[in-house]
Every structure is written in C-alpha cells, then in structure tokens.
Design an enzyme around this catalytic site. Structure first.
Site, PDB file in Angstrom:
ATOM      1  N   THR A 291       0.832  -1.209   0.000  1.00 49.11           N
ATOM      2  CA  THR A 291       0.000   0.000   0.000  1.00 49.11           C
ATOM      3  C   THR A 291       0.862   1.253   0.000  1.00 49.11           C
ATOM      4  O   THR A 291       0.567   2.237  -0.696  1.00 49.11           O
ATOM      5  CB  THR A 291      -0.932  -0.001   1.223  1.00 49.11           C
TER       6      THR A 291
ATOM      7  N   HIS B  70       2.078   1.773  -3.482  1.00 50.06           N
ATOM      8  CA  HIS B  70       1.022   2.353  -4.317  1.00 50.06           C
ATOM      9  C   HIS B  70       0.892   3.852  -4.041  1.00 50.06           C
ATOM     10  O   HIS B  70       0.715   4.654  -4.967  1.00 50.06           O
ATOM     11  CB  HIS B  70      -0.311   1.651  -4.044  1.00 50.06           C
TER      12      HIS B  70
ATOM     13  N   HIS C 216       2.469   1.934   8.372  1.00 50.04           N
ATOM     14  CA  HIS C 216       1.526   1.310   9.300  1.00 50.04           C
ATOM     15  C   HIS C 216       1.979  -0.055   9.813  1.00 50.04           C
ATOM     16  O   HIS C 216       1.325  -0.611  10.693  1.00 50.04           O
ATOM     17  CB  HIS C 216       0.146   1.170   8.638  1.00 50.04           C
ATOM     18  N   GLU C 217       3.079  -0.607   9.313  1.00 47.61           N
ATOM     19  CA  GLU C 217       3.573  -1.905   9.801  1.00 47.61           C
ATOM     20  C   GLU C 217       4.667  -1.662  10.839  1.00 47.61           C
ATOM     21  O   GLU C 217       5.839  -1.852  10.569  1.00 47.61           O
ATOM     22  CB  GLU C 217       4.133  -2.735   8.638  1.00 47.61           C
TER      23      GLU C 217
ATOM     24  N   CYS D 212     -15.461   4.084  14.780  1.00 51.80           N
ATOM     25  CA  CYS D 212     -16.157   4.762  15.870  1.00 51.80           C
ATOM     26  C   CYS D 212     -16.216   3.892  17.124  1.00 51.80           C
ATOM     27  O   CYS D 212     -16.343   4.401  18.238  1.00 51.80           O
ATOM     28  CB  CYS D 212     -17.561   5.149  15.421  1.00 51.80           C
TER      29      CYS D 212
ATOM     30  N   CYS E  20     -20.634   1.329  16.131  1.00 53.51           N
ATOM     31  CA  CYS E  20     -21.612   1.031  15.089  1.00 53.51           C
ATOM     32  C   CYS E  20     -21.708  -0.471  14.829  1.00 53.51           C
ATOM     33  O   CYS E  20     -20.945  -1.276  15.366  1.00 53.51           O
ATOM     34  CB  CYS E  20     -21.259   1.767  13.793  1.00 53.51           C
TER      35      CYS E  20
ATOM     36  N   CYS F 185     -18.352  -1.910  13.481  1.00 56.51           N
ATOM     37  CA  CYS F 185     -17.292  -2.011  14.496  1.00 56.51           C
ATOM     38  C   CYS F 185     -17.573  -3.161  15.458  1.00 56.51           C
ATOM     39  O   CYS F 185     -16.648  -3.874  15.864  1.00 56.51           O
ATOM     40  CB  CYS F 185     -17.159  -0.701  15.253  1.00 56.51           C
TER      41      CYS F 185
ATOM     42  N   CYS G 129     -16.970   0.910   8.695  1.00 55.43           N
ATOM     43  CA  CYS G 129     -17.471   1.990   9.539  1.00 55.43           C
ATOM     44  C   CYS G 129     -17.454   3.308   8.771  1.00 55.43           C
ATOM     45  O   CYS G 129     -16.485   3.618   8.059  1.00 55.43           O
ATOM     46  CB  CYS G 129     -16.595   2.107  10.794  1.00 55.43           C
TER      47      CYS G 129
ATOM     48  N   ARG H 250      11.093 -15.708  -6.793  1.00 50.46           N
ATOM     49  CA  ARG H 250      10.031 -15.609  -5.792  1.00 50.46           C
ATOM     50  C   ARG H 250       9.260 -16.921  -5.675  1.00 50.46           C
ATOM     51  O   ARG H 250       8.824 -17.293  -4.578  1.00 50.46           O
ATOM     52  CB  ARG H 250       9.111 -14.437  -6.116  1.00 50.46           C
TER      53      ARG H 250
ATOM     54  N   GLY I 123      -5.877  -9.056  -3.286  1.00 48.56           N
ATOM     55  CA  GLY I 123      -5.047  -8.021  -3.897  1.00 48.56           C
ATOM     56  C   GLY I 123      -5.857  -6.793  -4.263  1.00 48.56           C
ATOM     57  O   GLY I 123      -6.966  -6.891  -4.802  1.00 48.56           O
TER      58      GLY I 123
END
Length: 346
Positions: A45, A48, A65-66, A95, A98, A101, A109, A203, A265
C-alpha cells in the site's frame, strides 16, 4: 507539551517524493498513547501511495503502518498501559460503536480512518495511537519480527474469512511478500496441496522454501498444473494476492465446482471482473473479500510470530535508516529478491 517538541519524519509530499524533516510530535488525547517507533515495514500500500496510485488526495502525509515501538507517553485516562512497554498496533480506527465495528468489520465503519493511510503514520520517530488499539508485545522478540505483525495479521484474517481448512487445496496467485505469507499461513491451517503462481522464478523458489508444494512460472501451464495437483477437479480455493484484474478472472478458471475465490489483492477502483454468473450459481461457487487485519487478527498474528510459526528470515534482511527512505523506495524494483524492506527508526 507535545506540540512544542519536534521529531524527524518522512513526509510524502507528492507522489514519488519524500522529505525527511522536523515536524511537531503528534498530540495525544486522554485516551491515546504516543509510541516511539522502533522498526517499520514498507507495505505494498505504501508503494502504491508512493507512485500516486492510492490515497493521493491525502498528501502530504506521513505514511507507514507496519510498525512496532515502545510507549513514550499515555493519555490521562489510560490506565492499562505503561510507558516503556513494547507494543504493536491495530491501525484501523472506527467509531467503536456502530454495527460494523461491533462485528470487527471496522473498514466498513462510516468514520473509519487508518494510521499511515488516511492519517499520519509511523514513518517517523513517534506516532499517536488510540490506546484501545495498542497491543503489548514481548520485549524479547526482535523489532524486525514485531514489525511483521500487521501483514501477518492480514493473511490470518484472509484465511479465517475464506474458511480454509485441513486438506483444502489452495492456489496462491502471486509470490511476493504477502503471497509468501499466504503460503505460510496455508501450511499452518493444514491446506494441501499449495500451488503458487508467479512470473518470477526467484520468488516462486522462495515460496517453495516457505512451504508451497507446486510452483508455476508459465501462465500457459498454470491450469494444467492445478488440475494435475488436484486429481483433475480444480482447487478448493484460489487467493489472488497481486491486485491484477486479469488474475482475478484467471482465479475463477482454476477453482473446482463448488470452489471459492479469495479476493485479497487491491486493484484500481475502475477494475472489474467478468463473473460467470450461471456457472457460479449452478456450481455453488463463492467469493470472499479480505484486506486488512483488525482486532483479534492482530493478537493472533503476534502470537504466531512470538512462537516462531512463520519463517521471517526472507523478510528481515533489507533494512534502511529512516533518513534513506527515498533510496529505499526508489531501489525496490532493483531488489526483487528482498521480500520485505524495513526502516529502522530507533
């Protein structure tokens, strides 16, 4: 006090351009914690975003974020966490009240935001996180391993959402970082055989080392290989882990009657798939989408990593200091053998 202090952060100011500079340390509210970042992985991400293909309207932004780190400060109402504790974090902020969540489907959410995607993240010395999303981690586990909790959580969730179990045959389309983790997760849930397709020989060989039973690099031979490995009936499950619309179409051609496709993906918003409706109905085929680790997925991923259920050697060799983030991103195409690139912050 926090607003008067500064930190080093890598700000993605526009697609293709990071600026490493001094910015204000994030404020924390009474129910937040401030995490001093130790190590952070570069996610697909993030790539991207770097190329302007995702969340471009959110720039300028501190992505990332990792991550893992230690708690530097806690909000006035936080009583269950302490300064100095090693932590990882769920990045999905809803939130909390809801319908979505409550069902641990936080991305649905209406108020959702994600650390490092819709709000400033951890390509920085510090990141602010709601205390309810912070997960204490064993201090003895290496930071480069803890930083893999979020991507491992993603494959944990995908396996659970798809319902893959013992003896199920699985095709993983794509042998990049997340595809490799899917392979390892399939081994853990008892899937067999595990068939991997990727154009990259190196790979695919890494996937074989990670637990794949069959590898395929030639698209023209893929279907025959799947049929040969599944007694001629096709795969129980196919996981698309690349984000390629053509591969999604291929996935439906590889499942058996009554088989399932796992949508994982991320593609462009304009991409679609021609779904064989009559065959899907008559054969009782299914599909299930999954994209991010939430809630219990993260706790389970941390437990698996702590107990060394994943082989992470191929994910922890390429490490850059935060100051060299531009080089880290620009050199990615030349380092295809590096399944994961991480940044060391502190």
């Amino acid at each position: 006090m926090n607003a008067q202090r500064t930190m080093t952060a890598a700000v993605l100011v526009e697609p293709g351009k990071f600026e490493v500079k001094q910015v204000a340390i994030p404020r924390i509210g009474p129910n937040d914690v401030l995490v001093k970042v130790s190590q952070i992985g570069i996610c697909g991400t993030d790539i991207h975003m770097f190329h302007g293909r995702y969340a471009a309207d959110a720039l300028p932004l501190i992505p990332g974020h990792e991550f893992c780190g230690t708690i530097d400060a806690v909000g006035s109402d936080v009583t269950h966490l302490s300064v100095g504790t090693t932590v990882v974090a769920d990045i999905n902020i809803g939130c909390g009240n809801c319908y979505w969540c409550r069902r641990n489907e936080v991305l649905n959410c209406a108020e959702v935001s994600q650390i490092g995607i819709g709000r400033d993240g951890a390509f920085a010395e510090y990141v602010a996180v709601p205390a309810r999303l912070v997960i204490p981690a064993p201090a003895e586990v290496a930071p480069e391993v803890l930083a893999l909790t979020e991507p491992v959580g993603c494959v944990v969730r995908a396996a659970k959402k798809a319902g893959i179990g013992v003896g199920d045959s699985v095709v993983v389309l794509g042998a990049g970082p997340i595809g490799n983790l899917h392979v390892q997760m399939m081994r853990l849930v008892g899937a067999a055989p595990i068939i991997v397709f990727d154009l990259s020989t190196s790979r695919c060989e890494a996937a074989l080392a990670a637990g794949a039973d069959v590898i395929v690099t030639d698209p023209a031979k893929l279907k025959d290989a799947v049929l040969a490995a599944t007694d001629g009936v096709g795969a129980d499950f196919v996981i698309e882990s690349v984000g390629n619309a053509r591969l999604y179409s291929t996935a439906f051609d590889l499942i058996r009657k009554g088989g399932h496709v796992s949508f994982f993906g991320i593609t462009g918003p304009q991409d679609t798939v021609d779904l064989p409706i009559l065959g899907t109905v008559l054969h009782e085929n299914g599909l299930k989408g999954s994209v991010a680790a939430m809630g219990e997925d993260m706790y389970q991923a941390l437990k698996l990593l702590t107990h060394q259920r994943f082989d992470v050697k191929a994910f922890t060799g390429a490490v850059f200091p935060l100051a060299e983030i531009q080089e880290a991103f620009e050199s990615l195409p030349k380092r295809s053998n590096d399944l994961k690139t991480q940044l060391r912050v502190s």
